[in-house]
Scaffold this active site. Structure first.
Site, PDB file in Angstrom:
ATOM      1  N   LYS A 229      46.415  54.949  41.896  1.00  0.00           N
ATOM      2  CA  LYS A 229      45.362  55.754  42.570  1.00  0.00           C
ATOM      3  C   LYS A 229      45.547  55.675  44.135  1.00  0.00           C
ATOM      4  O   LYS A 229      45.609  56.625  45.076  1.00  0.00           O
ATOM      5  CB  LYS A 229      44.139  55.299  42.217  1.00  0.00           C
ATOM      6  CG  LYS A 229      42.860  56.047  43.041  1.00  0.00           C
ATOM      7  CD  LYS A 229      41.568  55.643  42.231  1.00  0.00           C
ATOM      8  CE  LYS A 229      40.653  56.459  42.858  1.00  0.00           C
ATOM      9  NZ  LYS A 229      39.087  56.038  42.438  1.00  0.00           N
ATOM     10  N   GLU A 235      51.250  45.015  43.869  1.00  0.00           N
ATOM     11  CA  GLU A 235      52.289  44.941  42.579  1.00  0.00           C
ATOM     12  C   GLU A 235      52.971  46.265  42.256  1.00  0.00           C
ATOM     13  O   GLU A 235      54.452  46.172  42.069  1.00  0.00           O
ATOM     14  CB  GLU A 235      51.196  44.635  41.418  1.00  0.00           C
ATOM     15  CG  GLU A 235      50.813  43.268  41.458  1.00  0.00           C
ATOM     16  CD  GLU A 235      49.430  43.160  42.201  1.00  0.00           C
ATOM     17  OE1 GLU A 235      49.187  44.074  42.859  1.00  0.00           O
ATOM     18  OE2 GLU A 235      48.655  42.395  41.867  1.00  0.00           O
ATOM     19  N   GLY A 297      39.628  53.986  38.997  1.00  0.00           N
ATOM     20  CA  GLY A 297      40.919  53.285  38.301  1.00  0.00           C
ATOM     21  C   GLY A 297      40.765  53.135  36.827  1.00  0.00           C
ATOM     22  O   GLY A 297      41.457  53.609  35.968  1.00  0.00           O
ATOM     23  N   ARG A 298      39.726  52.309  36.278  1.00  0.00           N
ATOM     24  CA  ARG A 298      39.536  51.753  34.849  1.00  0.00           C
ATOM     25  C   ARG A 298      39.092  53.065  34.059  1.00  0.00           C
ATOM     26  O   ARG A 298      38.699  52.760  32.874  1.00  0.00           O
ATOM     27  CB  ARG A 298      38.595  50.465  34.769  1.00  0.00           C
ATOM     28  CG  ARG A 298      37.321  50.787  35.670  1.00  0.00           C
ATOM     29  CD  ARG A 298      36.625  49.236  35.878  1.00  0.00           C
ATOM     30  NE  ARG A 298      35.389  49.330  36.342  1.00  0.00           N
ATOM     31  CZ  ARG A 298      35.349  49.280  37.971  1.00  0.00           C
ATOM     32  NH1 ARG A 298      36.563  49.457  38.560  1.00  0.00           N
ATOM     33  NH2 ARG A 298      34.137  49.629  38.562  1.00  0.00           N
ATOM     34  N   GLU A 383      35.468  44.542  35.103  1.00  0.00           N
ATOM     35  CA  GLU A 383      35.297  44.931  36.572  1.00  0.00           C
ATOM     36  C   GLU A 383      34.099  45.940  36.903  1.00  0.00           C
ATOM     37  O   GLU A 383      33.780  46.172  37.996  1.00  0.00           O
ATOM     38  CB  GLU A 383      36.675  45.861  36.770  1.00  0.00           C
ATOM     39  CG  GLU A 383      37.088  45.958  38.217  1.00  0.00           C
ATOM     40  CD  GLU A 383      38.522  46.425  38.352  1.00  0.00           C
ATOM     41  OE1 GLU A 383      39.163  45.558  38.876  1.00  0.00           O
ATOM     42  OE2 GLU A 383      38.734  47.625  38.441  1.00  0.00           O
ATOM     43  N   HIS A 418      42.980  33.104  12.475  1.00  0.00           N
ATOM     44  CA  HIS A 418      43.746  31.874  12.332  1.00  0.00           C
ATOM     45  C   HIS A 418      43.997  31.223  13.643  1.00  0.00           C
ATOM     46  O   HIS A 418      44.616  30.388  13.915  1.00  0.00           O
ATOM     47  CB  HIS A 418      45.245  32.341  11.839  1.00  0.00           C
ATOM     48  CG  HIS A 418      45.128  33.116  10.287  1.00  0.00           C
ATOM     49  ND1 HIS A 418      44.896  32.046   9.100  1.00  0.00           N
ATOM     50  CD2 HIS A 418      44.732  34.268   9.989  1.00  0.00           C
ATOM     51  CE1 HIS A 418      44.680  32.958   7.995  1.00  0.00           C
ATOM     52  NE2 HIS A 418      44.647  34.341   8.513  1.00  0.00           N
ATOM     53  N   LYS A 548      42.916  39.596  47.030  1.00  0.00           N
ATOM     54  CA  LYS A 548      44.074  40.345  47.574  1.00  0.00           C
ATOM     55  C   LYS A 548      44.313  39.958  49.103  1.00  0.00           C
ATOM     56  O   LYS A 548      45.410  39.806  49.653  1.00  0.00           O
ATOM     57  CB  LYS A 548      43.873  41.866  47.699  1.00  0.00           C
ATOM     58  CG  LYS A 548      44.012  42.501  46.350  1.00  0.00           C
ATOM     59  CD  LYS A 548      43.765  44.039  46.403  1.00  0.00           C
ATOM     60  CE  LYS A 548      43.299  44.484  44.932  1.00  0.00           C
ATOM     61  NZ  LYS A 548      43.011  45.831  45.186  1.00  0.00           N
TER      62      LYS A 548
HETATM   63  O1  F6P Z   1      42.359  45.551  42.125  1.00  0.00           O
HETATM   64  C1  F6P Z   1      41.632  46.275  41.370  1.00  0.00           C
HETATM   65  C2  F6P Z   1      42.134  47.650  41.052  1.00  0.00           C
HETATM   66  O2  F6P Z   1      41.820  48.310  42.440  1.00  0.00           O
HETATM   67  C3  F6P Z   1      41.643  48.349  39.917  1.00  0.00           C
HETATM   68  O3  F6P Z   1      40.432  48.744  40.126  1.00  0.00           O
HETATM   69  C4  F6P Z   1      42.568  49.216  39.833  1.00  0.00           C
HETATM   70  O4  F6P Z   1      42.522  49.900  38.278  1.00  0.00           O
HETATM   71  C5  F6P Z   1      43.854  48.752  39.988  1.00  0.00           C
HETATM   72  O5  F6P Z   1      43.490  48.106  40.916  1.00  0.00           O
HETATM   73  C6  F6P Z   1      44.920  49.571  40.323  1.00  0.00           C
HETATM   74  O6  F6P Z   1      44.719  50.191  41.522  1.00  0.00           O
HETATM   75  P1  F6P Z   1      45.887  51.516  41.910  1.00  0.00           P
HETATM   76  O7  F6P Z   1      45.627  52.597  40.955  1.00  0.00           O
HETATM   77  O8  F6P Z   1      45.045  52.053  43.043  1.00  0.00           O
HETATM   78  O9  F6P Z   1      47.146  51.055  42.049  1.00  0.00           O
END
Ligand code: F6P
Length: 585
Positions: A229, A235, A297-298, A383, A418, A548
């Site tokens: 987003k 990452e 995002g979620r 979250e 299990h 972060k």
């Molecule tokens: O670090 C949390 C977060 O902001 C989530 O809410 C989101 O889904 C994820 O990181 C990824 O964010 P982006 O889509 O901006 O890379």
């Protein structure tokens, strides 16, 4: 977007009384003292109509909530909490569906429901039709069309890589909401997917994730979807840069023209940040599937973040997935609370978290295909509701003094049986569970499904009813008689099942795209209801920021052994020094 209507919206602005001071809450507390020791065994024994009264069926979803520690009076009181004017749940639901900026800390509307709204039906926000406005941005319909069109082109082999071969490998680079939703759904809907395509999801900045995902792929047939987003997530951007290098390293001649062609054919972005997409070297006009700030995002699996899903299962199935969610939106918005599945689930969760004090909550899908569903719900729930700052506080009451979001976890059944079911049945922690199952399998293995479902139902009964000390004693004595051995009194306590451990059963006919859309939407709305009652903002996530930020500060010290360590904390320093000493082979 619609005008900011917060000023006229009393639900948005007025301070709320503390939840625990509401009359409805105090009556519930009193009632809790009265029924806390009632046993489900007796509740079932004394009430043959219990299962019928404590169940709901709508939209093809059957919810049996009779194995919960509730009586008719408990449900009455919980429903009156939900109806409390002070809480304003009905207003809150309408506020979301009409695009008010209910995510106040980020001053945003929360409109994931618009993404699955009928494309030809207006989505009214006050006087405006959001769908029209958004369509011209370009909007929901046009992005959805673009997603579907692109997906079909890939599926028909019409999209080719730099060498002219059709794209057959799709690698999604994203994390959190930009990974968990599409990864979970693609796995769940495998029987509906095109088996000639290879789909992989890379989220972790641990290089092994990307390296393993790419090790057997032909770059000339591989498409990367950079899903973020913000398009700033460390990452994802680190993975995208490495993926770009991997692709370009495979070109016979890295001329500017070849690089341009390769990037154009092998990369697309899904983002709400066109500027950053352009900075990465992609053309927003041709390589970007946009989504919007008002999609959390979620909550983004319904947006272009669902592109890998559309590729895997095709446009028709993807639309059916959206339609499933829409059915639940209608159910949630219009059904009375007492037959409203998300509301009932939310209230039961509150009953356990805030009254019984059980803060752990297990999601147990009896479907291997839903193996990633607990992880998906973990982000969705934790979250969203892992918070303590109040949304409508009076001065000096900025933090909740009641528990909020639970610890969410789980595994598919029967695997979990299990592993951790021992604790669920006999441990000192009580963990309310949701058992999710499907009457039919999409695979031709009927005897498996019967065994799977027998286990699901059996576990809920064992948890609820248990096995009393007397029953264990009788059983041990009978066994002893049969074997001629003396009976082992010392085993009674070990074989005793206290029972009275609550669970919900959620059933559907089979796990098709439509049903999966419904299931996810049920949990989205459940979490929203809980957030409203707890008076927290379910739609921001400030809690992820500090870590972060610190990682950014510490990175130089880990990338360069000579760099100073940007921390005063003795543990942090010592740990980094240890890593530096051991970092080279
Ligand atoms: O670090 C949390 C977060 O902001 C989530 O809410 C989101 O889904 C994820 O990181 C990824 O964010 P982006 O889509 O901006 O890379």
């Amino acid at each position: 977007m619609a005008a900011d209507t917060r000023i006229q919206d009393p639900w948005e602005t007025r301070p709320r009384k503390k939840l625990t001071s509401l009359l409805e809450w105090r009556i519930l507390e009193q009632h809790f003292q009265e029924i806390r020791d009632l046993h489900l065994r007796e509740l079932f024994r004394d009430d043959p109509g219990r299962a019928e009264r404590f169940s709901v069926e709508d939209c093809g979803i059957f919810l049996d909530y009779s194995k919960n520690r509730v009586t008719d009076r408990t449900m009455e009181l919980l429903f009156s909490l939900a109806e409390s004017e002070e809480i304003g749940l009905r207003e809150a639901i309408e506020a979301m569906f009409t695009g008010r900026p209910i995510n106040r800390t980020e001053n945003r509307a929360v409109l994931h429901v618009a993404l699955r709204s009928r494309p030809d039906a207006p989505f009214q926000v006050g006087e405006e039709n959001i769908m029209e406005q958004v369509n011209s941005l370009p909007g929901i319909k046009s992005v959805l069309n673009k997603v579907c069109e692109f997906a079909e082109e890939i599926r028909q082999g019409k999209r080719c890589g730099w060498r002219g071969d059709p794209i057959t490998n799709i690698v999604n680079l994203g994390i959190g909401g930009s990974d968990l939703g599409p990864a979970m759904v693609c796995e769940a809907l495998r029987p509906y997917s095109d088996r000639s395509l290879t789909l992989r999801f890379v989220s972790n900045v641990d290089g092994s994730h990307l390296a393993e995902a790419l090790q057997d792929l032909d770059p000339a047939r591989t498409l990367f979807i950079v899903a973020s987003k913000t398009f700033t997530t460390t990452e994802t951007m680190t993975n995208a840069i490495s993926a770009r290098k991997w692709l370009l390293a495979s070109l016979p001649h890295a001329s500017a023209e070849n690089v341009r062609t390769a990037l154009a054919r092998h990369f697309v972005a899904v983002s709400a940040n066109p500027q950053k997409v352009a900075e990465f070297g992609l053309d927003p006009a041709n390589q970007l599937f946009v989504f919007w700030e008002w999609v959390g995002g979620r909550y983004s699996v319904w947006s272009a973040i669902g592109l890998p899903i559309a590729i895997a299962i095709g446009a028709k199935n993807f639309l059916s997935f959206l339609e499933g969610a829409r059915e639940i939106d209608d159910h949630f918005r219009h059904r009375p609370f007492r037959t409203n599945i998300p509301v009932i689930l939310a209230l039961l969760g509150i009953w356990y978290i805030n009254f019984f004090g059980w803060r752990s909550y297990a999601i147990l899908p009896y479907s291997q295909r839903l193996a990633r569903f607990p992880a998906y719900l973990q982000q969705l729930d934790m979250e969203s509701n892992g918070k303590q700052a109040r949304l409508h506080p009076a001065v000096g009451e900025e933090f909740v003094t009641w528990s909020t979001g639970p610890v969410v976890w789980g595994e598919p059944g029967t695997n979990g049986q299990h592993a951790f079911f021992q604790l669920l049945h006999q441990g000192t922690e009580i963990v309310p569970c949701d058992f999710i199952g499907f009457a039919q399998s999409d695979y031709p293995v009927p005897d498996h499904q019967a065994k799977l479902l027998a286990n699901l139902v059996a576990q809920t009964e064992a948890l609820a009813i248990g096995r009393s000390l007397e029953e264990v004693e009788t059983e041990l004595k009978e066994q002893a008689k049969k074997t001629g051995q003396p009976w082992r009194q010392d085993l009674v306590a070990h074989k005793y099942f206290p029972g009275n451990r609550p669970s919900n059963i959620i059933l559907a006919r089979n796990l098709d795209p439509h049903t999966l859309g419904k299931l996810i939407a049920i949990y989205e709305h459940k979490i929203f209801v809980q957030g409203v009652i707890w008076d927290i903002n379910s739609f921001d996530q400030w809690g992820v920021e500090l870590g972060k930020e610190l990682a950014g500060k510490l990175l130089p010290a880990l990338a360069d052994p000579q760099a100073p360590i940007a921390s005063e904390n003795s543990s942090t320093k010592r740990v980094i020094e240890w890593i530096r000493r051991h970092a080279t082979r």
